[in-house]
Each structure stands twice: as structure tokens, then as C-alpha cells.
Scaffold this motif. Structure first.
Motif, PDB file in Angstrom:
ATOM      1  N   PHE A  11      -5.724 -42.681   1.681  1.00  0.00           N
ATOM      2  CA  PHE A  11      -6.699 -43.682   1.216  1.00  0.00           C
ATOM      3  C   PHE A  11      -6.016 -44.725   0.327  1.00  0.00           C
ATOM      4  O   PHE A  11      -6.316 -45.916   0.402  1.00  0.00           O
ATOM      5  N   ALA A  12      -5.090 -44.266  -0.517  1.00  0.00           N
ATOM      6  CA  ALA A  12      -4.349 -45.213  -1.372  1.00  0.00           C
ATOM      7  C   ALA A  12      -3.586 -46.213  -0.498  1.00  0.00           C
ATOM      8  O   ALA A  12      -3.592 -47.423  -0.776  1.00  0.00           O
ATOM      9  N   SER A  13      -2.976 -45.729   0.560  1.00  0.00           N
ATOM     10  CA  SER A  13      -2.247 -46.642   1.461  1.00  0.00           C
ATOM     11  C   SER A  13      -3.216 -47.624   2.098  1.00  0.00           C
ATOM     12  O   SER A  13      -2.915 -48.816   2.244  1.00  0.00           O
ATOM     13  N   GLU A  14      -4.385 -47.121   2.491  1.00  0.00           N
ATOM     14  CA  GLU A  14      -5.384 -48.001   3.105  1.00  0.00           C
ATOM     15  C   GLU A  14      -5.838 -49.075   2.107  1.00  0.00           C
ATOM     16  O   GLU A  14      -6.003 -50.244   2.468  1.00  0.00           O
ATOM     17  N   MET A  15      -6.013 -48.694   0.848  1.00  0.00           N
ATOM     18  CA  MET A  15      -6.414 -49.671  -0.192  1.00  0.00           C
ATOM     19  C   MET A  15      -5.316 -50.704  -0.441  1.00  0.00           C
ATOM     20  O   MET A  15      -5.601 -51.887  -0.629  1.00  0.00           O
ATOM     21  N   ILE A  16      -4.074 -50.248  -0.446  1.00  0.00           N
ATOM     22  CA  ILE A  16      -2.956 -51.181  -0.664  1.00  0.00           C
ATOM     23  C   ILE A  16      -2.922 -52.209   0.470  1.00  0.00           C
ATOM     24  O   ILE A  16      -2.727 -53.404   0.233  1.00  0.00           O
ATOM     25  N   GLU A  17      -3.157 -51.753   1.705  1.00  0.00           N
ATOM     26  CA  GLU A  17      -3.218 -52.676   2.846  1.00  0.00           C
ATOM     27  C   GLU A  17      -4.427 -53.610   2.709  1.00  0.00           C
ATOM     28  O   GLU A  17      -4.338 -54.808   2.968  1.00  0.00           O
ATOM     29  N   ARG A  18      -5.553 -53.041   2.299  1.00  0.00           N
ATOM     30  CA  ARG A  18      -6.796 -53.812   2.215  1.00  0.00           C
ATOM     31  C   ARG A  18      -6.674 -54.969   1.222  1.00  0.00           C
ATOM     32  O   ARG A  18      -7.147 -56.069   1.478  1.00  0.00           O
ATOM     33  N   VAL A  19      -6.027 -54.720   0.080  1.00  0.00           N
ATOM     34  CA  VAL A  19      -5.956 -55.799  -0.927  1.00  0.00           C
ATOM     35  C   VAL A  19      -5.035 -56.935  -0.477  1.00  0.00           C
ATOM     36  O   VAL A  19      -5.172 -58.059  -0.948  1.00  0.00           O
TER      37      VAL A  19
ATOM     38  N   VAL B 186     -10.237 -40.560  -9.782  1.00  0.00           N
ATOM     39  CA  VAL B 186      -9.061 -39.897 -10.369  1.00  0.00           C
ATOM     40  C   VAL B 186      -7.952 -39.743  -9.317  1.00  0.00           C
ATOM     41  O   VAL B 186      -6.775 -40.017  -9.590  1.00  0.00           O
ATOM     42  N   ASN B 187      -8.330 -39.331  -8.132  1.00  0.00           N
ATOM     43  CA  ASN B 187      -7.306 -39.091  -7.105  1.00  0.00           C
ATOM     44  C   ASN B 187      -6.746 -40.381  -6.522  1.00  0.00           C
ATOM     45  O   ASN B 187      -5.554 -40.445  -6.211  1.00  0.00           O
ATOM     46  N   LEU B 188      -7.597 -41.393  -6.416  1.00  0.00           N
ATOM     47  CA  LEU B 188      -7.073 -42.681  -5.964  1.00  0.00           C
ATOM     48  C   LEU B 188      -6.115 -43.254  -7.011  1.00  0.00           C
ATOM     49  O   LEU B 188      -5.050 -43.772  -6.664  1.00  0.00           O
ATOM     50  N   ALA B 189      -6.476 -43.113  -8.289  1.00  0.00           N
ATOM     51  CA  ALA B 189      -5.591 -43.599  -9.360  1.00  0.00           C
ATOM     52  C   ALA B 189      -4.240 -42.887  -9.297  1.00  0.00           C
ATOM     53  O   ALA B 189      -3.184 -43.533  -9.357  1.00  0.00           O
ATOM     54  N   ALA B 190      -4.281 -41.568  -9.162  1.00  0.00           N
ATOM     55  CA  ALA B 190      -3.024 -40.801  -9.113  1.00  0.00           C
ATOM     56  C   ALA B 190      -2.216 -41.150  -7.862  1.00  0.00           C
ATOM     57  O   ALA B 190      -0.986 -41.239  -7.912  1.00  0.00           O
TER      58      ALA B 190
ATOM     59  N   ALA C  85      -0.691 -44.597  -8.270  1.00  0.00           N
ATOM     60  CA  ALA C  85       0.440 -44.502  -9.199  1.00  0.00           C
ATOM     61  C   ALA C  85       1.649 -43.871  -8.506  1.00  0.00           C
ATOM     62  O   ALA C  85       2.784 -44.322  -8.677  1.00  0.00           O
ATOM     63  N   ALA C  86       1.378 -42.847  -7.676  1.00  0.00           N
ATOM     64  CA  ALA C  86       2.470 -42.204  -6.932  1.00  0.00           C
ATOM     65  C   ALA C  86       3.110 -43.175  -5.939  1.00  0.00           C
ATOM     66  O   ALA C  86       4.269 -43.021  -5.569  1.00  0.00           O
ATOM     67  N   ARG C  87       2.351 -44.171  -5.514  1.00  0.00           N
ATOM     68  CA  ARG C  87       2.872 -45.200  -4.611  1.00  0.00           C
ATOM     69  C   ARG C  87       3.488 -46.371  -5.384  1.00  0.00           C
ATOM     70  O   ARG C  87       3.753 -47.421  -4.833  1.00  0.00           O
TER      71      ARG C  87
ATOM     72  N   GLY D 283     -19.651 -51.181  10.287  1.00  0.00           N
ATOM     73  CA  GLY D 283     -18.440 -51.627  10.969  1.00  0.00           C
ATOM     74  C   GLY D 283     -17.174 -51.381  10.169  1.00  0.00           C
ATOM     75  O   GLY D 283     -16.941 -50.271   9.688  1.00  0.00           O
ATOM     76  N   ASP D 284     -16.379 -52.443   9.980  1.00  0.00           N
ATOM     77  CA  ASP D 284     -15.084 -52.235   9.308  1.00  0.00           C
ATOM     78  C   ASP D 284     -15.214 -52.091   7.793  1.00  0.00           C
ATOM     79  O   ASP D 284     -14.214 -51.999   7.086  1.00  0.00           O
ATOM     80  N   LYS D 285     -16.470 -52.076   7.299  1.00  0.00           N
ATOM     81  CA  LYS D 285     -16.674 -51.743   5.883  1.00  0.00           C
ATOM     82  C   LYS D 285     -16.561 -50.232   5.648  1.00  0.00           C
ATOM     83  O   LYS D 285     -16.622 -49.770   4.510  1.00  0.00           O
ATOM     84  N   VAL D 286     -16.441 -49.475   6.715  1.00  0.00           N
ATOM     85  CA  VAL D 286     -16.243 -48.032   6.569  1.00  0.00           C
ATOM     86  C   VAL D 286     -14.731 -47.769   6.606  1.00  0.00           C
ATOM     87  O   VAL D 286     -14.055 -48.162   7.558  1.00  0.00           O
ATOM     88  N   PHE D 287     -14.219 -47.163   5.555  1.00  0.00           N
ATOM     89  CA  PHE D 287     -12.782 -46.880   5.521  1.00  0.00           C
ATOM     90  C   PHE D 287     -12.401 -45.924   6.647  1.00  0.00           C
ATOM     91  O   PHE D 287     -13.186 -45.056   7.021  1.00  0.00           O
ATOM     92  N   LYS D 288     -11.193 -46.096   7.135  1.00  0.00           N
ATOM     93  CA  LYS D 288     -10.693 -45.199   8.193  1.00  0.00           C
ATOM     94  C   LYS D 288     -10.478 -43.793   7.666  1.00  0.00           C
ATOM     95  O   LYS D 288     -10.732 -42.806   8.351  1.00  0.00           O
ATOM     96  N   THR D 289      -9.994 -43.709   6.426  1.00  0.00           N
ATOM     97  CA  THR D 289      -9.735 -42.393   5.831  1.00  0.00           C
ATOM     98  C   THR D 289     -11.039 -41.626   5.639  1.00  0.00           C
ATOM     99  O   THR D 289     -12.029 -42.195   5.182  1.00  0.00           O
TER     100      THR D 289
END
Ligand code: ADP
Ligand code: MG
Length: 254
Positions: free
Chosen positions: A243-251, A20-24, A27-29, A203-209
């Protein structure tokens, strides 16, 4: 369109809060986001501000072929779209067994809307059931929320094995995008130990956030507002925005 399943067969580990929070936050981004509630408990539906008791059409109807995605879709005031669920969905588990392409029902439904969204987030139930399988067969990747506690790694191997099997037999696209540390208590020594162990193994499969334990995130669902909007300045909200920013970078690297 990037499709992610938020999965962990354990209950109460933060799947729904993360979805829910990642979705919001996405969307805010400015990301066009669809949340799919695949849990008959309907917590993601309620947390998005949609009353699960008042649904006429839900993910159940979509999965068994009684409704189209457009008929089921609702919009959250948090600026993302939602495929809502309630306890009807428990019936789909049984009814889908008889249907053709039973593991692919959600994937097929989403395919027709591929150009409408940047992100699709699927909130999976706490099981490795046919519903979760539908989530995993639809997804490009899995996000695994976990608490940094003693038994966290134990349950992880079942999930990792399931993901490997789905990858081999049903969905070649599927991979683990990352492990998200949630409900983190920075004062607990054990948390830091498990967290370090996770980084060592994955390793890098662990999110920084890292999402801290934060009471505002737990309060928000009772108001039907994602924590990210309920108290934007809280540490929990800030973590999910990061976390949303990290996901946007990841994709971008996918
Ligand atoms: P799951 O979907 O895996 O069952 P939930 O997201 O529903 O887990 O979380 C379980 C409980 O923990 C809920 O009451 C939720 O409000 C609370 N919770 C989740 N994340 C946090 C957090 N970071 N801080 C405090 N409480 C949290
Ligand atoms: Mg849940």
C-alpha cells in the motif's frame, strides 16, 4: 509535503491500524513521514511505541495554542515522527470553538514545517467532529479504510457528503484519494460481493491493495510496534508495504 487524513466516522474499521502501518511502511521506504494522532483514545500514539500516559505536551496543547509543533513532536522507533495524543485532546474539541480559525488550527501548525516531510498522515477520530474537521481542512486528500461488509456503503455517503462540504466551503484542495479495503476475509462470499460493488461505484478510487484480516496486525499494538515491523513477513505487513508503494506512485500523479 502531501497531507492525508485517514478518516471514517465509524469506529473499529481500521483507521488507526492503517495510519500506523502506512507511516511505518512509508518510513521504511525512505519517506520522511509525520503521523498526527487526532483521536483522544491515543491508539496511534501507543501503537507507535509512545506512552500516551507519560506525555507532557500533546496535540491538545498544539491545537489550543499552548505549545509549538516542535515542542509536541516525538519520534517513533519505527523511523517516523509523531504528534501524540491522549484524552486531553477531548478538551480541545470544546476549547477550540472559542478560538479564531478553529477549523484551521492543525493546518496552520503544519504549514511552518512543510519542507520537513514527504508525507503527513492524520489519524482521525470516529466522528465528524471539530477534530476531524481540522484533519480534513489540513489535508490534500482522504484515505478511507473500510471493511467489505453489508453496511459499509451506508455510512460512506455521510462521509462523502462531509468531504464535499469541506471541499466547497473550507478546503478546495480536498479530494478522496481512495478507499482501502481492510480486514478482508477472502473466504467470505459477501466480502467479494461488496468489494466488486465498491469497484463498480468508485472505479479507480478503490486502491488495488487489499489488506487481509491478519492476527499479527492486531497483536502488534500491544508491543508498541507497528505490524509492518513486528512481523515483516506476515500477510498484513506485506499488504501495508504494498500500500505504501501504491501511495508513493499515487502522489506522483497529484
Ligand atoms: P479504528 O481506528 O477505525 O477504530 P483500528 O485500526 O483500531 O480501527 O482497528 C480496530 C480493531 O481491529 C483493532 O483491534 C485492530 O487491531 C484490529 N484490526 C485492524 N485491522 C486489522 C486487520 N487487517 N486484521 C486483523 N485485525 C485488524
Ligand atoms: Mg482509531
Amino acid at each position: 509535503m502531501h497531507i492525508f487524513a485517514i478518516a471514517n466516522q465509524k469506529g473499529g474499521v481500521g483507521k488507526t491500524t492503517t495510519t500506523v502501518n502506512l507511516a511505518a511502511a512509508l518510513a521504511a521506504r525512505g519517506q520522511r513521514t509525520l503521523l498526527v494522532d487526532l483521536d483522544p483514545q491515543g491508539n496511534a500514539t501507543m501503537g507507535s511505541g509512545i506512552d500516551k500516559r507519560a506525555l507532557t505536551q500533546s496535540v491538545y496543547h498544539l491545537l489550543v495554542g499552548l505549545a509549538t509543533l516542535a515542542e509536541v513532536r516525538a519520534s517513533s522507533s519505527a523511523k517516523f515522527d509523531l504528534l501524540p495524543a491522549n484524552r486531553d485532546l477531548a478538551g480541545a474539541e470544546v476549547e477550540m470553538v472559542e478560538l479564531e480559525r478553529r477549523e484551521m488550527r492543525l493546518k496552520d501548525a503544519l504549514a511552518a514545517h512543510a519542507d520537513e516531510y514527504d508525507f503527513v498522515l492524520i489519524d482521525c477520530p470516529p466522528s465528524l467532529s471539530l477534530l476531524t474537521l481540522n484533519g480534513l481542512c489540513s489535508a490534500h486528500g482522504v484515505v478511507i479504510p473500510m471493511q467489505c461488509e453489508y453496511y459499509a456503503l451506508e455510512g460512506l455517503s455521510d462521509l462523502v457528503n462531509t468531504i464535499k462540504k469541506v471541499h466547497a466551503n473550507l478546503n478546495n484542495d480536498l479530494k478522496i484519494i481512495g478507499l482501502l479495503r481492510v480486514m478482508f476475509d477472502s473466504r467470505a462470499t459477501l466480502g467479494h460481493q461488496v468489494s466488486a460493488e465498491l469497484e463498480q461505484h468508485f472505479g479507480d478510487k478503490v486502491f488495488k491493495t487489499i489488506v487481509p484480516r491478519n492476527v499479527r496486525l492486531a497483536e502488534a499494538p500491544s508491543y508498541g510496534i507497528p505490524g509492518v515491523l513486528f512481523d515483516k513477513s506476515s500477510k498484513g505487513a506485506q499488504a501495508y508495504l504494498a500500500f505504501a508503494s501504491e501511495m508513493i506512485e499515487r502522489v506522483k500523479t497529484m
